[in-house]
Every structure is written in C-alpha cells, then in structure tokens.
Motif scaffolding. Structure first.
Motif, PDB file in Angstrom:
ATOM      1  N   PRO A 136       0.674  -1.056   0.138  1.00 53.02           N
ATOM      2  CA  PRO A 136       0.008   0.321  -0.225  1.00 53.02           C
ATOM      3  C   PRO A 136       0.642   1.753  -0.265  1.00 53.02           C
ATOM      4  CG  PRO A 136      -0.324  -1.033   1.831  1.00 53.02           C
ATOM      5  CD  PRO A 136       0.026  -2.184   1.275  1.00 53.02           C
ATOM      6  N   TYR A 137       2.283   0.851   0.552  1.00 54.84           N
ATOM      7  CA  TYR A 137       2.910   2.475   0.430  1.00 54.84           C
ATOM      8  C   TYR A 137       3.121   3.072  -1.329  1.00 54.84           C
ATOM      9  CZ  TYR A 137       7.309   5.298   0.969  1.00 54.84           C
ATOM     10  OH  TYR A 137       7.877   6.441   1.055  1.00 54.84           O
ATOM     11  N   PHE A 138       3.146   1.984  -1.772  1.00 53.07           N
ATOM     12  CA  PHE A 138       3.152   2.649  -3.219  1.00 53.07           C
ATOM     13  C   PHE A 138       2.010   2.965  -4.099  1.00 53.07           C
ATOM     14  CE2 PHE A 138       7.757   0.204  -2.718  1.00 53.07           C
ATOM     15  CZ  PHE A 138       8.412   1.196  -2.015  1.00 53.07           C
ATOM     16  N   SER A 139       1.081   2.832  -3.193  1.00 55.41           N
ATOM     17  CA  SER A 139      -0.225   3.315  -3.667  1.00 55.41           C
ATOM     18  C   SER A 139      -0.875   4.611  -3.901  1.00 55.41           C
ATOM     19  CB  SER A 139      -1.620   1.915  -3.355  1.00 55.41           C
ATOM     20  OG  SER A 139      -1.587   2.668  -2.094  1.00 55.41           O
ATOM     21  N   VAL A 197       8.211  10.426  -6.114  1.00 54.02           N
ATOM     22  CA  VAL A 197       9.065  11.257  -5.202  1.00 54.02           C
ATOM     23  C   VAL A 197       7.839  11.967  -3.997  1.00 54.02           C
ATOM     24  CG1 VAL A 197      10.740  12.381  -4.360  1.00 54.02           C
ATOM     25  CG2 VAL A 197      10.743  11.220  -6.104  1.00 54.02           C
ATOM     26  N   ALA A 198       6.517  12.202  -4.799  1.00 56.33           N
ATOM     27  CA  ALA A 198       5.858  13.141  -4.158  1.00 56.33           C
ATOM     28  C   ALA A 198       4.942  12.601  -2.843  1.00 56.33           C
ATOM     29  CB  ALA A 198       4.662  14.251  -5.116  1.00 56.33           C
ATOM     30  N   ALA A 199       4.241  11.659  -3.680  1.00 56.47           N
ATOM     31  CA  ALA A 199       4.034  10.553  -2.781  1.00 56.47           C
ATOM     32  C   ALA A 199       4.373  10.445  -1.490  1.00 56.47           C
ATOM     33  CB  ALA A 199       3.487   8.975  -3.353  1.00 56.47           C
ATOM     34  N   MET A 200       5.673   9.848  -1.578  1.00 54.75           N
ATOM     35  CA  MET A 200       6.538   9.667  -0.186  1.00 54.75           C
ATOM     36  C   MET A 200       6.346  10.841   0.578  1.00 54.75           C
ATOM     37  SD  MET A 200       9.901   7.540  -2.423  1.00 54.75           S
ATOM     38  CE  MET A 200       9.765   5.859  -3.303  1.00 54.75           C
ATOM     39  N   GLN A 224       2.105  12.331   6.588  1.00 55.12           N
ATOM     40  CA  GLN A 224       0.333  12.270   7.302  1.00 55.12           C
ATOM     41  C   GLN A 224       0.632  10.798   8.020  1.00 55.12           C
ATOM     42  OE1 GLN A 224      -1.889  12.250   3.358  1.00 55.12           O
ATOM     43  NE2 GLN A 224      -0.608  14.208   2.728  1.00 55.12           N
ATOM     44  N   HIS A 225       1.785  10.295   7.847  1.00 56.82           N
ATOM     45  CA  HIS A 225       1.619   8.595   8.523  1.00 56.82           C
ATOM     46  C   HIS A 225       3.021   8.624   8.374  1.00 56.82           C
ATOM     47  CE1 HIS A 225      -2.090   8.367   6.714  1.00 56.82           C
ATOM     48  NE2 HIS A 225      -2.027   8.880   5.135  1.00 56.82           N
ATOM     49  N   ALA A 249      -2.875  -6.466   2.491  1.00 55.00           N
ATOM     50  CA  ALA A 249      -3.576  -5.736   3.666  1.00 55.00           C
ATOM     51  C   ALA A 249      -2.550  -5.843   4.558  1.00 55.00           C
ATOM     52  CB  ALA A 249      -4.361  -6.600   4.175  1.00 55.00           C
ATOM     53  N   THR A 250      -1.492  -4.975   4.821  1.00 54.95           N
ATOM     54  CA  THR A 250      -0.121  -4.812   5.619  1.00 54.95           C
ATOM     55  C   THR A 250       0.350  -3.211   5.775  1.00 54.95           C
ATOM     56  OG1 THR A 250       1.625  -5.349   6.256  1.00 54.95           O
ATOM     57  CG2 THR A 250       1.446  -4.369   4.329  1.00 54.95           C
ATOM     58  N   ASP A 251       0.193  -3.369   7.389  1.00 58.61           N
ATOM     59  CA  ASP A 251       0.763  -1.848   8.061  1.00 58.61           C
ATOM     60  C   ASP A 251       2.205  -2.126   8.014  1.00 58.61           C
ATOM     61  OD1 ASP A 251       0.310   0.782   8.821  1.00 58.61           O
ATOM     62  OD2 ASP A 251       0.172   0.488  10.548  1.00 58.61           O
TER      63      ASP A 251
END
Length: 576
Positions: A233-236, A254-257, A263-264, A546-548
């Motif tokens: 999910p990190y890359f979604s 990079v912006a999403a990273m 935020q998280h 489904a992982t955190d």
C-alpha cells in the motif's frame, strides 16, 4: 574636391571640407567655424547618412544639435525595445520550463534563443557598436571616416557600462541556477523522442520497433498484475494521468513518499535509500547478494570492523567494498574499495578511518533533480551506517574491468528490459534481442537514438544468463511489492544460474530511448484504474496487500501468500 574649398589651411582641409558641406547645407555663408561646432556638424551630417534606413535624414532637422538629440533618442528607443523583448523572452522561457505540454521542451529552447539574440543586440546598442556600421556608399568604416574628420566615436558612459555588466551578470546567474539544473533533467525528457523520430530515419525505425515490442509485452504485464504481483500500500498513492511521462511519474512517486512521511510517518523509501535496510531485506527474503562482512549503525563498531580486518587480513576476500548505508546517490561518493594494501597501520589511520568519519558525518543529497527538495527532506531522516561487503565472485569482463551488471526495469512484477550501461548502451529485451545505441557524442545515434543489433553480449542470451536475470529481478520486485523498480544485477559469466542483486533504484536517471514512453504508460495505467479513472485506462486494478508493516521491514510471504485488501478497501485506498 577639397581643393575647391576656400579659406581652408592645408592641415585643416578635411575638417573644412565636411564643415563646409554641413554648414552650407544649413544655409550659412561662413566657411570656417570653431572646432566644437565643426565636430557637431560633422557628426550630424554623418548621422544623416546613417539614418536613411529609418526614414530620417538631415533635411528634417534645423541644426546639428537637433540631429544629435534625435540620434540619441532613436538609439535609446531601439535599446529599450531589445532589452524588454529579451526580458519577456526570459520570462516565457522560465514559464515554459514547467510546461508538461508536448511542445514545451523545444519552445523553451526557442524562447531562450530569442532572449540571447535580443539581449545581445541590447548590449551592442549600449556599447555604441552602431557607430561601427558602414554608411551607404563608403567602403571604409565610420571609425576611419571620423578619424579623418577630426571627430571620434562616442565612448560609452560609465553608467551604460555598469548597467550592461550588471545585466550580463544577472543573466549568467539565471543560466547557472535555473537553466542548467532544468536541462540536467530535461536532456532525458522523452518528449525529445518525438522530434528525433520525425527528423531521422534510424530514429523512426527504432521507434517503430519499440512500439511493436510494447504491443507484445503489454498483455504479459497485465497478466502479471492479475496473477504474480501484489502491491504494497505504500506505493499505491502515486498520482497519475493519461499521457504522464517517465520523469513525471518519478516526480509523483517522490511527492507521494513525502506525503506518506508527513501524514503517517512512513519511510518505505528506505528500501532503496538506506543500503543497510535494503541488504537486510534481501537477506531476510533469501535474495542473493554479495556476502556482507559487517554492517552497523554504531561508529565504534564500524571502526572495530576495520581493525579486525587489519589484525587478520588473510581471512578476508579482496577487494572488499566499504559502503555508507545512508549515502546512496552517486554524487555522494559513499563507497570506497578496500584493497589488501590499505590494511597497514598507516593506511588504516591515515586513509580508511578518516574516510569513514567524513562519510559518517556527511548528509545525503539528491541535487540536480526536479524532485530534489522533497527527496532531500526524505534523505535527511536517514540514520548513518556503514557496511563492508565482499566482492562479487563472477569474472570481471565489462569494459571497465568490473562485474558485468545489467539494470533491469520491472513494471508491476514483469521484467521489461535490461540496460548494460557499461556498453553505452546495450538494451536487452525479453524476446532475446539486443539493441546497441552509441552514446558517444561523435555518433549520429547520440541524437537520433537509433540502434543496431549487438553481437558482443549475444552469449548472455544464448547461454541462459538473461533468463536467470529476468527471474531474479521479478522476484526482488514482487517481494518488495513495488509498482516500478530498477533492479541492478551482477552476471557471473561462468555460472549462468547464479546472478546476484547489487542494488535497486526508485528514481532511475537512465534513459531507455524509445522504450521510455511505453514504460511510463505501463506504470501509470494501473494507477489510473486504482484512482477510479477507469474511463482513461484499460488496465486492471492492482491487488493490494493488507499490511501496515514498513516496506523494508516486511517478512517473507506466508505459505498461502499475502493477505489482500478487499475490492471495496482498494477502491477506498485509490480515492484517498
């Protein structure tokens, strides 16, 4: 004839001749005037000849002073026109640098050229170079005529010189701090390919073959999405749009990273940007890499590892490689080969330990890229670390006497192509073909991006090396759960079945010629579907884990595979 002019001493013949012509032209019977008036009249008469092209002549002026004033006014108007035209062109150029339109990149260079020309003309006008222009009907330059007349060319005033030098200095700063950094990214912009394939025959041929290859591979990438690949999910969260270019997709990643960190507090980028975490991940997932001698985030332990090798150098394979885990950019120079000759008391104290201490204190940067601000902020969170890695056991056969390395682009779990950068450049494709593009500036292919079949590396295909490479690259990307990654792999010429991973890249600066636009399309398509833009994409939605757990801390997959998000959860994730 000068001899016809009365009342003129011989040594003043030239002055009197031109003064006589100018003075009689103004309707005065006197032939001899004072020197300052003679100079002004001479200049006026000369300028009258010069101004014919502008629709003006000396007949329109009542006296010499009016001619001089008109000249200065006209020169100032022309100079201002050149200056403001150049300034406006620079403004247009700066705006076009941010354009995402198909024609934005060459319009940028067109407006830059216009700015250079008009500002150069302004500089010439400020420096009085117009005085060097040859008048109609005269073969000698004006400087020679004025020397005969006893007058001189106008010397620029101190204010004009200061203004000109200031503008030139500011223009140079703009080039250095604005244009050159932009060009460092834009030179790899895939928009150039549309121009190349239009203007060159070999470029057009290479582009057509790249398109045919894409049509063969596209269904296989879709199949991988449905069967072999699951997305972390990190890359979604990478934003995408139809027609997004390769460099734009990297920038959006990079912006999403950056957003995930803000935020998280997520640091999934460490799977590449922290070599220690990257190598631990590969070890955990039993993905082959060169053997790790030591790895630590404690400076005392890093120093102890050096001293342990010094105490028993015969127990270690040389050359080894000392790597700064937090310095992954090539410009940071975070790696140093360790030779056996370095391990003496003086070598350790004067070379190895000082280098380690400098690199421990050095902060990583990714300057020269359009995403540098966000990336530097991410890199600033990394913790220093050091690792010592054994050499790759394979034979060194590359042109630089290094292990043969291929950089494999994997899209949604499917290896698309491999780049042999040491051969400048050979691209291996999944159909077994090898394309060589000469990257030397002396080659026509440097501009056209055309290619020819390569025979030097044919053995890596025929002996099965590439099949093992494709499989290893796909395994690494699938275990990470990453939508796109460059997996760098060492090839052992004597053992085709045993390639090893060297490193990976999440923001590759390599150029893939006419394959680039199709790589970008494959990368963006499933993201469009994930974001609910099904009308813009024919691609299936990726299956999401489904992982955190952080990307770099993931354990190996359980026997039944990864637990996946439901369809509704995936839809919710895409909208977010």
């Amino acid at each position: 004839s000068i001899d016809d002019v009365p009342f003129c001493p011989e040594e003043r013949a030239a002055d009197c001749y031109w003064t006589d012509r100018a003075w009689m032209f103004l309707g005065n019977d006197e032939h001899v005037v004072d020197s300052s008036t003679a100079a002004a009249l001479c200049d006026a008469f000369r300028f009258g000849r010069f101004c014919f092209d502008f629709g003006a002549s000396a007949e329109k002026f009542a006296d010499a002073q009016a001619v001089g004033n008109h000249r200065r006014s006209l020169e100032n108007q022309i100079g201002r026109y050149f200056f403001w035209t150049g300034a406006f062109s620079l403004l247009q150029c700066s705006i076009l640098m941010k354009s995402k339109a198909a024609g934005g990149i060459y319009m940028t260079w067109l407006t830059f050229g216009a700015a250079v020309i008009t500002l150069s003309l302004w500089v010439l006008s400020m420096m009085g170079v117009a005085d060097m222009i040859q008048p109609p009907g005269k073969k000698e330059p004006l400087s020679a005529i004025c020397a005969q007349l006893g007058t001189h060319m106008q010397v620029p005033k101190r204010r004009e010189i200061t203004t000109t030098l200031s503008v030139v200095f500011l223009f140079s700063l703009w080039i250095y701090f604005w244009l050159l950094p932009w060009d460092d990214v834009a030179k790899h912009d895939s928009r150039w390919n549309a121009i190349r394939q239009t203007l060159t025959a070999d470029g057009s041929d290479a582009a057509n073959r790249a398109k045919m290859y894409w049509e063969e591979q596209k269904p296989l990438i879709m199949k991988s999405l449905k069967t072999n690949f699951t997305l972390h999910p990190y890359f979604s969260h990478t934003d995408a749009w139809k027609g997004a270019r390769w460099d734009e997709m990297i920038e959006e990643r990079v912006a999403a990273m950056g957003r995930e960190l803000d935020q998280h507090g997520k640091k999934g980028f460490k799977i590449e940007k922290d070599k220690c975490d990257m190598m631990k991940f590969f070890q955990r997932h039993e993905i082959p890499i060169p053997r790790i001698i030591s790895m630590t985030r404690n400076r005392d332990e890093a120093e102890k590892a050096i001293n342990d090798i010094l105490a028993n150098p015969v127990n270690y394979p040389f050359p080894m490689f000392h790597k700064s885990c937090h310095l992954t950019q090539g410009s940071d120079k975070g790696m140093m080969p360790l030779k056996k000759s370095d391990f003496t008391s003086s070598g350790v104290s004067n070379k190895l330990l000082p280098w380690m201490n400098r690199k421990w204190a050095q902060r990583p940067t990714d300057n020269g890229r359009r995403w540098r601000d966000t990336m530097n902020r991410l890199l600033d969170t990394l913790e220093p670390g050091m690792a010592i890695q054994a050499p790759f056991k394979g034979m060194r056969i590359s042109p630089y006497n290094t292990p043969l390395e291929v950089k494999v682009e994997v899209i949604w779990g499917r290896a698309y192509l491999g780049l042999f950068a040491d051969y400048h450049d050979v691209i291996a494709l999944r159909d077994g073909s090898l394309e060589f593009t000469c990257r030397d500036r002396a080659c026509s292919q440097w501009w056209s991006h055309g290619n020819v079949p390569d025979l030097r590396l044919k053995w890596v295909v025929e002996n099965g090396h590439m099949e093992a490479v494709w499989a290893l690259a796909e395994l690494a990307a699938q275990r990470i759960g990453i939508d796109e990654a460059r997996i760098d792999i060492f090839i052992d010429p004597q053992r085709p079945e045993r390639p090893v991973v060297n490193e990976i890249s999440l923001s590759s600066g390599h150029e893939y010629m006419y394959h680039t636009e199709y790589l970008a399309e494959a990368w963006a398509g499933p993201h469009l579907s994930l974001q609910g833009k099904s009308g813009e994409s024919e691609w299936p939605k990726p299956r999401v884990r489904a992982t955190d757990i952080e990307v770099h801390m993931q354990p190996p997959p359980p026997p039944g595979g990864y637990t996946l998000l439901s369809s509704s959860e995936v839809d919710k994730l895409g909208k977010a």
